[in-house]
Design an enzyme around this catalytic site. Structure first.
Site, PDB file in Angstrom:
ATOM      1  N   ASP A  68       0.875  -1.152   0.000  1.00 33.92           N
ATOM      2  CA  ASP A  68       0.000   0.000   0.000  1.00 33.92           C
ATOM      3  C   ASP A  68       0.915   1.204   0.000  1.00 33.92           C
ATOM      4  O   ASP A  68       2.003   1.169   0.587  1.00 33.92           O
ATOM      5  CB  ASP A  68      -0.939   0.019   1.202  1.00 33.92           C
ATOM      6  CG  ASP A  68      -2.140   0.938   0.959  1.00 33.92           C
ATOM      7  OD1 ASP A  68      -2.722   0.872  -0.140  1.00 33.92           O
ATOM      8  OD2 ASP A  68      -2.479   1.731   1.848  1.00 33.92           O
ATOM      9  N   ASP A 150       2.259  10.937 -10.060  1.00 35.10           N
ATOM     10  CA  ASP A 150       3.588  11.073 -10.667  1.00 35.10           C
ATOM     11  C   ASP A 150       3.788  12.376 -11.450  1.00 35.10           C
ATOM     12  O   ASP A 150       4.879  12.940 -11.406  1.00 35.10           O
ATOM     13  CB  ASP A 150       3.904   9.869 -11.565  1.00 35.10           C
ATOM     14  CG  ASP A 150       4.206   8.609 -10.773  1.00 35.10           C
ATOM     15  OD1 ASP A 150       4.226   8.664  -9.519  1.00 35.10           O
ATOM     16  OD2 ASP A 150       4.428   7.556 -11.404  1.00 35.10           O
TER      17      ASP A 150
END
EC number: 3.6.1.66
Length: 192
Positions: A68, A150
């Site tokens: 996670d 990102d």
């Protein structure tokens, strides 16, 4: 050694399988017949990682690992954190980034970090491995690679976002790569 990676995220599968090497045969949830939605209700990154790996071990009896990850932003008291994937109320990365940018609109401190915790359940025994990378949230998205946050995360020491890096370059420095390197080192000790 056969291991199941407890994820349905193809980006994560590609990233991890590129680093695992020939000593391991990576199975997917589909490969082991798991079509269940894995639990992620613990409220922490490490807890969610543990829940997913424990679920696969308990219900399928397969040695596995799960991860996670989350983005923690200092000015937002650690948000989005454990809720990173659903920050906007959906899994839509563009909506999540937009909410993040809206919440940071008046902030000058844009320091942030990505954190990953891998939980490995090997023959019923649990181990956890953590990785993190510091950086900043930039004001405008840049790049087309990667996934999630990102395009707005620029790691410290670089003038490009994760989305502007190749998978190999990101894979050498990312939070996931750091945790994975620790887990692979442990696994290699086990198969000697």
């Amino acid at each position: 050694m056969e291991l199941c990676f407890a994820t349905n995220n193809q980006h994560k599968l590609d990233e991890v399988s590129a680093r695992l090497g020939d000593a391991f045969t990576l199975k997917t949830l589909r490969d082991i017949g798991c079509t269940d939605e894995l639990p992620e209700t613990s409220g922490t990154i490490s807890g969610n990682s543990r829940q997913k790996a424990d679920y696969v071990w308990t219900h399928f009896g397969v040695s596995c690992f799960a991860d996670d990850s989350g983005l923690e932003v200092d000015a937002l008291n650690g948000e989005p954190g454990v809720d990173s994937a659903f920050y906007s109320g959906s899994r839509d990365s563009e909506k999540n980034i937009q909410k993040l940018q809206n919440n940071l609109a008046t902030e000058t401190n844009r320091k942030a970090r990505f954190i990953t915790v891998f939980t490995l359940v090997l023959h019923g025994v649990e181990h956890q491995f953590k990785g993190s990378i510091e950086g900043v949230i930039i004001a405008e998205s840049r790049g087309t690679g990667g996934f999630g946050y990102d395009p707005v995360f620029q790691p410290d020491g670089y003038n490009r976002t994760f989305a502007e890096m190749s998978m190999e370059e990101k894979g050498a420095i990312s939070h996931r790569a750091q945790a994975l390197v620790k887990m692979i080192a442990y696994l290699k000790e086990q198969i000697k």
